[in-house]
Write a protein that holds these residues in place. Structure first.
Motif, PDB file in Angstrom:
ATOM      1  N   ILE A 130       0.853  -1.187   0.000  1.00 17.15           N
ATOM      2  CA  ILE A 130       0.000   0.000   0.000  1.00 17.15           C
ATOM      3  C   ILE A 130       0.885   1.232   0.000  1.00 17.15           C
ATOM      4  CG2 ILE A 130      -0.173   0.280   2.513  1.00 17.15           C
ATOM      5  CD1 ILE A 130      -3.170   0.865   2.096  1.00 17.15           C
ATOM      6  N   ASP A 131       0.372   2.332  -0.462  1.00 17.66           N
ATOM      7  CA  ASP A 131       1.119   3.592  -0.489  1.00 17.66           C
ATOM      8  C   ASP A 131       0.760   4.383   0.770  1.00 17.66           C
ATOM      9  OD1 ASP A 131       2.538   5.841  -1.044  1.00 17.66           O
ATOM     10  OD2 ASP A 131       1.584   6.270  -2.980  1.00 17.66           O
ATOM     11  N   LEU A 132       1.659   4.341   1.768  1.00 19.72           N
ATOM     12  CA  LEU A 132       1.402   5.020   3.037  1.00 19.72           C
ATOM     13  C   LEU A 132       1.483   6.538   2.918  1.00 19.72           C
ATOM     14  CD1 LEU A 132       3.330   2.714   5.548  1.00 19.72           C
ATOM     15  CD2 LEU A 132       0.860   2.847   5.182  1.00 19.72           C
ATOM     16  N   ARG A 133       1.941   7.045   1.800  1.00 18.47           N
ATOM     17  CA  ARG A 133       2.017   8.497   1.637  1.00 18.47           C
ATOM     18  C   ARG A 133       0.640   9.110   1.385  1.00 18.47           C
ATOM     19  NH1 ARG A 133       6.127   8.659  -3.201  1.00 18.47           N
ATOM     20  NH2 ARG A 133       4.647   7.014  -3.823  1.00 18.47           N
ATOM     21  N   ASP A 134      -0.328   8.294   1.010  1.00 17.41           N
ATOM     22  CA  ASP A 134      -1.674   8.805   0.731  1.00 17.41           C
ATOM     23  C   ASP A 134      -2.369   9.172   2.036  1.00 17.41           C
ATOM     24  OD1 ASP A 134      -4.625   8.758   0.111  1.00 17.41           O
ATOM     25  OD2 ASP A 134      -3.793   8.391  -1.891  1.00 17.41           O
ATOM     26  N   PRO A 135      -3.042  10.327   2.117  1.00 18.18           N
ATOM     27  CA  PRO A 135      -3.711  10.729   3.367  1.00 18.18           C
ATOM     28  C   PRO A 135      -4.787   9.751   3.827  1.00 18.18           C
ATOM     29  CG  PRO A 135      -3.529  12.591   1.850  1.00 18.18           C
ATOM     30  CD  PRO A 135      -3.119  11.373   1.086  1.00 18.18           C
ATOM     31  N   VAL A 136      -5.351   8.962   2.904  1.00 22.02           N
ATOM     32  CA  VAL A 136      -6.393   8.010   3.293  1.00 22.02           C
ATOM     33  C   VAL A 136      -5.854   6.936   4.234  1.00 22.02           C
ATOM     34  CG1 VAL A 136      -8.017   6.284   2.388  1.00 22.02           C
ATOM     35  CG2 VAL A 136      -7.703   8.436   1.198  1.00 22.02           C
ATOM     36  N   THR A 137      -4.557   6.644   4.193  1.00 23.01           N
ATOM     37  CA  THR A 137      -3.963   5.605   5.035  1.00 23.01           C
ATOM     38  C   THR A 137      -3.545   6.125   6.404  1.00 23.01           C
ATOM     39  OG1 THR A 137      -1.720   6.013   4.206  1.00 23.01           O
ATOM     40  CG2 THR A 137      -3.108   4.481   2.959  1.00 23.01           C
ATOM     41  N   ARG A 138      -3.807   7.402   6.692  1.00 23.13           N
ATOM     42  CA  ARG A 138      -3.357   7.976   7.970  1.00 23.13           C
ATOM     43  C   ARG A 138      -3.981   7.225   9.150  1.00 23.13           C
ATOM     44  NH1 ARG A 138      -5.157  12.555   7.132  1.00 23.13           N
ATOM     45  NH2 ARG A 138      -7.017  12.500   8.435  1.00 23.13           N
ATOM     46  N   GLY A 139      -3.139   6.770  10.075  1.00 26.67           N
ATOM     47  CA  GLY A 139      -3.589   6.049  11.258  1.00 26.67           C
ATOM     48  C   GLY A 139      -3.361   4.563  11.192  1.00 26.67           C
ATOM     49  N   MET A 140      -3.140   4.003   9.985  1.00 21.99           N
ATOM     50  CA  MET A 140      -2.914   2.566   9.887  1.00 21.99           C
ATOM     51  C   MET A 140      -1.587   2.177  10.518  1.00 21.99           C
ATOM     52  SD  MET A 140      -4.296   1.763   6.024  1.00 21.99           S
ATOM     53  CE  MET A 140      -4.080   0.002   6.241  1.00 21.99           C
ATOM     54  N   LEU A 141      -0.562   2.949  10.254  1.00 19.29           N
ATOM     55  CA  LEU A 141       0.770   2.744  10.816  1.00 19.29           C
ATOM     56  C   LEU A 141       1.348   4.097  11.177  1.00 19.29           C
ATOM     57  CD1 LEU A 141       2.075   0.072   8.283  1.00 19.29           C
ATOM     58  CD2 LEU A 141       1.534  -0.359  10.684  1.00 19.29           C
ATOM     59  N   THR A 142       2.103   4.133  12.258  1.00 15.97           N
ATOM     60  CA  THR A 142       2.694   5.376  12.738  1.00 15.97           C
ATOM     61  C   THR A 142       4.173   5.397  12.393  1.00 15.97           C
ATOM     62  OG1 THR A 142       1.121   5.422  14.570  1.00 15.97           O
ATOM     63  CG2 THR A 142       3.053   6.841  14.750  1.00 15.97           C
ATOM     64  N   LEU A 143       4.617   6.466  11.779  1.00  7.71           N
ATOM     65  CA  LEU A 143       6.024   6.598  11.409  1.00  7.71           C
ATOM     66  C   LEU A 143       6.830   7.008  12.634  1.00  7.71           C
ATOM     67  CD1 LEU A 143       8.043   6.564   9.017  1.00  7.71           C
ATOM     68  CD2 LEU A 143       7.644   9.022   8.819  1.00  7.71           C
TER      69      LEU A 143
END
Length: 832
Positions: free
Chosen positions: A130-143
């Motif tokens: 998945i592309d974690l840079r997309d705002p829709v993925t915010r919260g799935m994984l924490t950098l």
């Protein structure tokens, strides 16, 4: 001032004066409360509800859509989901992003993802494409370090131990650069690789809603509700949406049905906990009562009633039990909340701090009740004591109750009968409930046991004779301590026998088709050229190691077949795949040269290592293929002895397989070789062909359950602590006898032996009786813990070192600790 208030003030002052005794009582009452409260809070905190896990699953999206495999009929409802993989493969189309947008409505934005595994050498790790840079993925994984990955880049979870700039080497592709370290919101121990373009391995497992697959995160113009689910299911999409879990039509929380076994188990556990605490804290409360006997007699002489004396002593239990429960509850909640993230790093998940208040408050109420019950016997004694006798300094007479031994014997017999019946029932709850009856009967019988064993004192040496007679004379403290040791020893011995029997059953159930130390290398449907490269590379990687060939079977159309049979091993149906080979492979499987087995193999018979698989000299085989109909074969066979005790399997000669209509081709290699822990053999062989598989037979590796020694540690604290509490009371009660012995010249060592004799008598008697009760319960527990069906015999194994440590070691340790008890007496003035 009311009588209750005065009693509470007296109890508070008494507890502060005897701080050591008060601390001992509070620890005994509060420790179980602390442990149970911590476990309840830990479980609640480590349970992540669907609502709490929304961010990790959906990110900022409105819905998560997973494509089901072809031929799957899916039906989602609010109380769960059902799916059937036996339908027509054309029934569920494979949708593209445009079709999904059409289903969800204009304005929908989709982010594709895939979950699966990534092959890193011989290791398969979880992966999320998945592309974690997309705002829709915010919260799935924490950098937590670095940045989110772009093309040909990955981020890894902290459990990998990698840093930005490191490289990952998946099988068959170029290395991937690690550019970030991420953390899962609820699973700190998760090992996962994340990136926008990962070389995921093909799926080879059954699909389930929480399994691996491909799909989309959807940012929709309107919420995806339960009304939209049937349409999406028919399109082959499994749906998880924010509206489904948080809206007014979210799945209701249903109370679990009444479970008789669970209720009985909880009841038995509560009774055991209360019994243990009461018996252990009882001697400590008796210490306080004995020391305050004169004070209570003076209150009675000044007009205090029997009820007021009972209230004063019960106030001790209320004050000490209340403080212990309050402190233990607070500490237990804190330990559970703070321990959840630590435990989750070893495996599991953690959510927001949660306290199950109803169970926690119930446990706290149980702790408070236990304090009152532990003080009940001293309270009754205080109300019944003779004021004149106490003020005169004489010991009160103890009245025998001749009917109680009959009640105790009846309870023991009822418990033994219930144990015999419960042994045949599924589950161990009924056995534990029956054990409670036995223990209650033994507690009631303990005064009679003390009196009977006291008759043997005449045959003992003087110090031990004085100790035993004093213990019999002061039954109020002796009986409670002996009963506590019986309960602890019986519980620990029973759990030890049950756990060790289960371990031995698992060990006996272990089986393999190859001897320990054998390395097997094989490949799937590959051509002869690829196999020759693999064989040459194996010989190069293992110089000097003899390699023995094995063969695969194929039909005339080239379909590969596996030849298997089913056998019952230690009560469990086990399916084995037979090997195909020659005399050299037979020698490896047997670990020696067996002329009879070799002659049978040469004559075209199968050599079988499972006696139960033979029927009238025949072995029934099932030839199965993933792409062709199955066949059944009955081949002639002989029984032979394998190299290892737990080894099974069979070896077929090539001629026998070819007579059945199959062709054989070499696709396996065997060798007696143990790869080192840091071996790269699989990675090196994968360069020849990616379909290679290796397996090294290591034998049974599990160790006995370490909780056995945890039980021993708990028994050490309880037995030694309870015995020393009773011994301290005995040392106080025996002051006149000890003063007389000192006056006639007894050395200090003899005085310590007298005190230690009390500890030996209490712990020894309790350990012997507890051994008998625990052995009966442990043997009964072994059946439901080790049987796997009708006709399967139970495995009964006794861990003798553990039992000896409990039954012999703990009394010896308690006696040694009692030898250190202070025996010096203050100088007393004498009248002339």
């Amino acid at each position: 001032m009311s009588a209750v208030r005065a009693a509470l003030r007296i109890a508070r002052r008494s507890a502060w004066r005897a701080r050591g005794r008060s601390a001992l009582i509070m620890v005994m009452i509060g420790l179980p409360v602390l442990v149970i409260t911590a476990m309840l809070t830990l479980t609640e905190t480590m349970t992540v509800t669907p609502r709490e896990g929304l961010a990790a699953e959906l990110g900022a999206a409105d819905a998560r859509l997973v494509q089901v495999p072809a031929g799957t009929e899916l039906h989602q409802e609010q109380n769960g989901a059902s799916w059937n993989t036996g339908g027509d493969e054309a029934a569920v189309p494979r949708l593209g992003a445009a079709e999904v947008v059409a289903l969800l409505g204009p304005g929908t934005r989709l982010i594709p993802f895939s979950t699966g595994v990534l092959r890193l050498g011989a290791e398969r790790v979880d992966a999320l494409e998945i592309d974690l840079r997309d705002p829709v993925t915010r919260g799935m994984l924490t950098l937590s370090e670095g940045r989110f990955p772009a093309a040909r880049e990955v981020a890894v979870t902290r459990a990998f131990g990698l840093r930005p700039g490191d490289l990952l080497q998946p099988v068959g592709v170029a290395p991937l650069t690690v550019v970030g370290v991420v953390e899962h919101p609820h699973q700190p121990s998760l090992r996962q690789v994340v990136g926008p373009d990962l070389p995921l391995a093909p799926l080879d497992e059954f699909w389930s809603p929480d399994g691996r697959g491909t799909g989309w995160l959807a940012d929709t113009p309107k919420p995806v509700s339960w009304a939209d689910v049937p349409t999406l299911n028919r399109a082959g999409l499994f749906v998880t949406s924010r509206a489904m879990l948080t809206g007014p039509a979210a799945t209701p929380v249903r109370a679990s049905a009444f479970d008789v076994q669970a209720t009985v188990g909880i009841g038995a556990m509560v009774i055991m906990v209360v019994l243990e605490i009461v018996l252990l804290a009882g001697p400590a409360f008796a210490v306080g009562f004995r020391r305050r006997r004169r004070e209570l007699a003076e209150i009675a002489a000044q007009g205090g009633s029997a009820g007021q004396l009972r209230t004063i002593v019960l106030a001790d239990g209320l004050v000490l039990g209340g403080v212990a429960t309050l402190v233990a509850t607070v500490l237990g909640i804190g330990a559970g909340v703070l321990g959840a993230p630590v435990v989750a790093r070893w495996g599991g998940q953690v959510g927001p701090p949660g306290v199950p208040w109803s169970p926690v408050l119930s446990v706290a109420a149980l702790g408070l009740l236990t304090g009152l019950v532990a003080a009940l016997v001293p309270a009754v004694q205080a109300a019944r004591q003779n004021t004149a006798t106490v003020l005169a300094g004489r010991a009160p007479a103890v009245a025998d109750r001749p009917g109680w031994p009959l009640v105790g014997a009846a309870l023991v017999l009822a418990g033994l009968g219930a144990t015999v019946v419960a042994r045949r029932q599924p589950g161990s709850v009924w056995v534990l409930a029956s054990a409670v009856l036995v223990l209650l009967g033994l507690v009631v019988l303990t005064p009679w046991l003390v009196r009977c064993t006291g008759r043997l004192a005449a045959r003992l040496r003087l110090p031990l004779r004085v100790s035993v007679r004093d213990a019999v004379r002061h039954q109020s403290r002796t009986v409670s301590a002996v009963a506590a040791v019986i309960a602890v020893t019986a519980t620990v011995v029973a759990m030890g026998i049950g756990a060790y029997s289960e371990y031995m059953d698992r060990r006996n159930a272990y089986t393999s088709a190859r001897p320990t130390g054998m390395l097997a290398i094989w490949a799937g449907n590959i051509g002869d050229a690829a196999w020759n490269r693999l064989r040459a590379e194996t010989a190069r990687q293992l110089p000097g190691v003899p390699l023995v060939a094995g063969y695969h079977a194929k039909d005339a159309q080239g379909h590969r077949y596996a030849l298997r049979y089913t056998v019952r091993w230690n009560g469990i149906r086990t399916r084995r795949t037979v090997a195909i080979g020659d005399q050299a492979l037979l020698r490896l499987l047997q670990g020696r040269h067996d002329p009879q087995a070799a002659a049978a193999l040469a004559s075209g018979k199968a050599v079988v290592f499972d006696a139960a698989a033979l029927r009238d000299g025949k072995l029934a085989l099932r030839a199965s293929s993933t792409s062709a109909p199955a066949r059944k074969l009955d081949v002639p066979a002989v029984l032979a002895t394998p190299a290892d005790e737990h080894q099974g399997g069979a070896l077929l000669p090539r001629a026998l397989v070819e007579q059945a209509g199959f062709s054989t081709s070499e696709r396996q290699l065997y060798a007696m070789y143990r790869p080192p822990a840091d071996s790269t053999l699989w990675r090196d062989l994968a360069k020849a062909t990616s379909r290679v598989t290796i397996a090294s037979e290591e034998g049974y590796r599990n160790v006995p359950d370490p909780s056995l020694w945890g039980w021993l540690g708990g028994a050490l604290v309880l037995v030694v602590g309870g015995t020393l509490a009773a011994t301290r009371l005995a040392a106080a009660d025996m002051r006149p006898e000890r003063a007389t012995m000192m006056a006639i010249g007894a050395p200090p060592g003899m005085l310590r032996v007298v005190v230690a004799g009390q500890a030996l008598y209490i712990s020894g008697l309790g350990a012997l009786v507890g051994l008998a009760a625990g052995t009966v319960t442990g043997v009964a527990l072994s059946r439901p813990m080790t049987t796997h069906g009708a006709g399967d015999p139970a495995t009964i194994a006794i861990p003798w070192p553990f039992v000896l440590a409990v039954v012999v070691g703990l009394p010896v340790l308690a006696t040694a600790a009692a030898l250190l008890t202070r025996t010096r007496l203050p100088l007393a003035g004498r009248l002339r």
